[in-house]
Structure formats: structure tokens, C-alpha cells
Motif scaffolding. Sequence first.
Motif, PDB file in Angstrom:
ATOM      1  N   MET A   1     -31.681  53.391  94.921  1.00 32.40           N
ATOM      2  CA  MET A   1     -32.130  54.679  94.371  1.00 32.40           C
ATOM      3  C   MET A   1     -32.452  55.655  95.503  1.00 32.40           C
ATOM      4  N   LEU A   3     -34.363  58.903  97.263  1.00 34.12           N
ATOM      5  CA  LEU A   3     -35.746  59.367  97.297  1.00 34.12           C
ATOM      6  C   LEU A   3     -36.023  60.471  96.285  1.00 34.12           C
ATOM      7  N   ALA A   6     -36.190  59.196  92.831  1.00 26.74           N
ATOM      8  CA  ALA A   6     -37.411  58.412  92.613  1.00 26.74           C
ATOM      9  C   ALA A   6     -38.618  59.327  92.435  1.00 26.74           C
ATOM     10  N   THR A  13     -42.941  60.099  84.913  1.00 25.68           N
ATOM     11  CA  THR A  13     -43.738  58.962  84.436  1.00 25.68           C
ATOM     12  C   THR A  13     -45.216  59.308  84.400  1.00 25.68           C
ATOM     13  N   ILE A  89     -55.615  57.347  97.243  1.00 29.41           N
ATOM     14  CA  ILE A  89     -55.603  57.077  95.798  1.00 29.41           C
ATOM     15  C   ILE A  89     -56.950  56.566  95.298  1.00 29.41           C
ATOM     16  N   LEU A 157     -63.265  47.365  94.345  1.00 30.25           N
ATOM     17  CA  LEU A 157     -62.283  47.096  93.299  1.00 30.25           C
ATOM     18  C   LEU A 157     -61.437  45.884  93.644  1.00 30.25           C
ATOM     19  N   MET A 165     -64.159  37.873  88.825  1.00 31.34           N
ATOM     20  CA  MET A 165     -63.124  37.467  87.900  1.00 31.34           C
ATOM     21  C   MET A 165     -62.760  35.995  88.004  1.00 31.34           C
TER      22      MET A 165
ATOM     23  N   VAL B 108     -46.373  51.501  82.965  1.00 26.49           N
ATOM     24  CA  VAL B 108     -46.427  52.329  84.171  1.00 26.49           C
ATOM     25  C   VAL B 108     -46.324  51.466  85.415  1.00 26.49           C
ATOM     26  N   VAL B 111     -42.773  50.720  86.068  1.00 27.68           N
ATOM     27  CA  VAL B 111     -42.035  51.843  86.660  1.00 27.68           C
ATOM     28  C   VAL B 111     -42.380  51.992  88.142  1.00 27.68           C
ATOM     29  N   LEU B 115     -39.736  51.875  91.229  1.00 31.10           N
ATOM     30  CA  LEU B 115     -39.523  53.002  92.130  1.00 31.10           C
ATOM     31  C   LEU B 115     -39.627  52.614  93.604  1.00 31.10           C
ATOM     32  N   PHE B 128     -43.688  58.087 100.702  1.00 33.40           N
ATOM     33  CA  PHE B 128     -43.592  57.966  99.246  1.00 33.40           C
ATOM     34  C   PHE B 128     -43.918  56.538  98.808  1.00 33.40           C
ATOM     35  N   VAL B 131     -47.607  55.870  98.981  1.00 34.61           N
ATOM     36  CA  VAL B 131     -48.331  56.407  97.826  1.00 34.61           C
ATOM     37  C   VAL B 131     -48.121  55.507  96.612  1.00 34.61           C
ATOM     38  N   ASP B 134     -50.098  52.267  96.992  1.00 32.71           N
ATOM     39  CA  ASP B 134     -51.529  52.458  96.769  1.00 32.71           C
ATOM     40  C   ASP B 134     -51.824  52.599  95.280  1.00 32.71           C
ATOM     41  N   LEU B 135     -50.980  53.362  94.647  1.00 33.26           N
ATOM     42  CA  LEU B 135     -51.130  53.586  93.219  1.00 33.26           C
ATOM     43  C   LEU B 135     -51.025  52.259  92.464  1.00 33.26           C
ATOM     44  N   LYS B 137     -51.609  49.337  93.671  1.00 35.75           N
ATOM     45  CA  LYS B 137     -52.727  48.472  94.027  1.00 35.75           C
ATOM     46  C   LYS B 137     -53.938  48.770  93.143  1.00 35.75           C
ATOM     47  N   VAL B 138     -54.272  50.040  93.047  1.00 28.16           N
ATOM     48  CA  VAL B 138     -55.423  50.416  92.235  1.00 28.16           C
ATOM     49  C   VAL B 138     -55.169  50.116  90.756  1.00 28.16           C
ATOM     50  N   THR B 139     -53.983  50.474  90.299  1.00 31.78           N
ATOM     51  CA  THR B 139     -53.667  50.249  88.885  1.00 31.78           C
ATOM     52  C   THR B 139     -53.691  48.764  88.551  1.00 31.78           C
ATOM     53  N   SER B 141     -55.406  46.452  90.058  1.00 31.62           N
ATOM     54  CA  SER B 141     -56.794  45.985  90.056  1.00 31.62           C
ATOM     55  C   SER B 141     -57.481  46.333  88.746  1.00 31.62           C
ATOM     56  N   VAL B 142     -57.299  47.555  88.317  1.00 34.21           N
ATOM     57  CA  VAL B 142     -57.905  47.968  87.052  1.00 34.21           C
ATOM     58  C   VAL B 142     -57.360  47.079  85.931  1.00 34.21           C
ATOM     59  N   ASN B 144     -56.303  44.083  86.112  1.00 38.67           N
ATOM     60  CA  ASN B 144     -56.890  42.744  86.201  1.00 38.67           C
ATOM     61  C   ASN B 144     -58.307  42.705  85.637  1.00 38.67           C
ATOM     62  N   ILE B 145     -59.050  43.744  85.950  1.00 38.40           N
ATOM     63  CA  ILE B 145     -60.421  43.801  85.434  1.00 38.40           C
ATOM     64  C   ILE B 145     -60.396  43.843  83.909  1.00 38.40           C
TER      65      ILE B 145
END
Lengths: 167, 167
Positions: A1, A3, A6, A13, A89, A157, A165, B108, B111, B115, B128, B131, B134-135, B137-139, B141-142, B144-145
Motif C-alpha cells: 500500500m 503512503l 494509507a 476510518t 497519542i 496504561l 489484569m 478500528v 484497520v 495500515l 506515519f 503514529v 502509538d495509536l 498501542k493505546v487502543t 491497552s484500552v 484489554n482493560i
Amino acid sequence: MQLEEAKLKYIQTWGSLATSWGVNKTMAQVHALLLVSTKPLSAEDIMEALQISRGNVNMNVRALIDWGIVQKEFVVGERKEFFVADKDIWELFKQITKERKKREIEPVLRVLEELQQVDENSDEAAQFKQVLGDLSKVTTSVNNILDKAIKADEHWLLSNFTKVMKK
Amino acid sequence: MQLEEAKLKYIQTWGSLATSWGVNKTMAQVHALLLVSTKPLSAEDIMEALQISRGNVNMNVRALIDWGIVQKEFVVGERKEFFVADKDIWELFKQITKERKKREIEPVLRVLEELQQVDENSDEAAQFKQVLGDLSKVTTSVNNILDKAIKADEHWLLSNFTKVMKK
DNA sequence: TTAAACTTTCAATAATTATTGAAAATAAAA
DNA sequence: TTTTATTTTCAATAATTATTGAAAGTTTAA
């Protein structure tokens, strides 16, 4: 893909995720665009990239600034304003959490508390108060967790929680 | 304050909270109504209480059943269907969490992962991917919680978390 | 000053989302 | 069966929310 492909897909999304969580689609797209951009963007840049009007860009950029997740930036030799999104983030997550908590959860908690003031002694009133109380309890707990998240650093987090957990 | 007044206010409050989180207002109101009702309600009861049409009641009650937070109930000697909401708020919280996670967060994440398949080596592509990573990673974690919350019992929220928070 | 560059506002309009209500489908009773 | 009660569907409509675009406002430079 490629850049560019993407990036576009990511912006789309993010826009549709936003919609299902009650956030304006364009606002999320503008933020996503700034997030993946390597340089500050002007209103014109955003208009062109997302094919939206000047007024729309202005409204949504201001909202993002108001949420504390986008900043104005000045570019030397340029008269117009440019915008950047914080690339951290975790900061983004904390900021959004903070704002939604303040704007949406806290006012509801206040109403729930106020409603406990029902001055009736029927069984029905008791049951109602029970429901309200349970609702407050869960909402307050969630609220507290979010407070903790806002104050914590990134590792909270990723690691602190993992421990909990695995228990 | 009188009980009926408080119930109405509660139903309204819940409806507007729902709106800001992307949930249909009427759906939240129907649920709130069932939650504070001492007996199962028929479609007619709901129509009258909220002043909405039969079709609207049907649509929203089905959606609530689909979400697993409202059940059909049969009343002896009555031909029509009645509905009840589970009064256990913790169960409600878990169920909503479970559904939104499944319907909105997980797609999400998929996706974001997809990407990452950008086949370019520029600095821009690297940024890119950073980013996106990181996105994710945080998502994750959330996510998992929330998983943990879904599986845990009520005390998880109220006590286990309190401990973590006091650290 | 004045003019040009740029930003903001907001009434009009478009797009989206929710609701109605009556007809079709289904289920239970006669 | 047929009739009657009840639920479901969905095209039409209403309500809500987002977007446009041009005029008004603001800032900077000449």
C-alpha cells in the motif's frame, strides 16, 4: 500500500469511529490529517485536503483547539495561521478523556445526586433510589479511573494495568 | 421532589447523555424507563409514557434486546409481549462495554494494523507508522482493560481499582 | 491612514439520522 | 379454516446536525 492511500484510509476510518462516539466526523478528520502531517497546515491546506469549505475548517479547527488537542503555529515569513496536532497519542488520550469527563460525565453525576432527593417513602421510591445509587456508584468509579488516567503517565496504561489484569 | 418528577428527569438526563455518546436518544430513554419501572411494560405502555409511535418503540426495544440489556417477558393471561431491563447496573455496564468494544473498537484496531502495511521507506512513512503504532498501542491497552472489566465481577471496579488508584 | 490578507460569523441549505403511521406479516384464538 | 390481536417493516416525513459561502470583522503592511 502507498503512503498517501494509507493516510486517506486512516483519515476516513478515524472519521467514522468518531461518528459512532458522537463526535463530528469532520472534526475527527481534520485532527487525523494534522496528526499524520509532517508540517503545520494552513486553513487552505485543510480545505484542499478534505475538500471542505473555509467556514467548516475554521469551526472545526477552533473546536479542536478548544479541546486542547490542536495548536496554532506561526511560520516565519507567512502571515496566515498554521495548525499542528500534538503527536503524543497518550497526551491526546488524556486530553480527550479529561474533556469528555468534564463535559459529559460530571454533569450527569450531579443530576443523579440531585435526584436522590425524592421525598417519598414508598417501595417504588426506594427501588428508584436503589437504581440511582447503583448508577452513581458505577459512574463515580469510572470517573475516578478516568481521573487517575488523566494524572498518570503513559506507563500507567501499559504496565500498571497489566498487573491488575493478570491477577 | 416527587417520585414521578424525578423519574421523568432521570429519563431525560439519560437521553441526553446518550446523545453525546452517539447513542439514539429514544433508545436510552426506553431503557431508562424500563430500568425504573417496577413491572414489565408493553409496547403500549412505552408509547404512552414517552409519547412515541409504535414503530419507534418496536425499533428501539429490538435494538436494546440486540444489545442484551433488555429482555422479553410474558405476563400470564396476556397475549402481548412485555419488556424488562436488568436492574443490575454492573451487568448493564459490562454488556454495553462488551458490545461497543466488539462493534467499534475492534474493527478500528484491525484497520490500524492493516495500515501498517505501507511499503515505503521515506521518513514520512516512518513517521506515519509511528503514529499508527502509538495509536494501536493505546487502543489495544484500552481494549484489554475493557476485556478485563467484562470478565470481572462488580468488585473489580469498586475495590480492585480503588487500590490501584491510591498507589 | 488605506488596502490587502486573512479569519470569523451565521443565515441559508444540505446531509444525516430519527420517527411516524399505515400496510404487510405473523401468531393466537375462535 | 377465518378472525382478531399483535408485531414488524419501511417509504414518507420530520427533526437534528453539519456545511457552505458570502458578508462582516480583524490584523498587518505599505
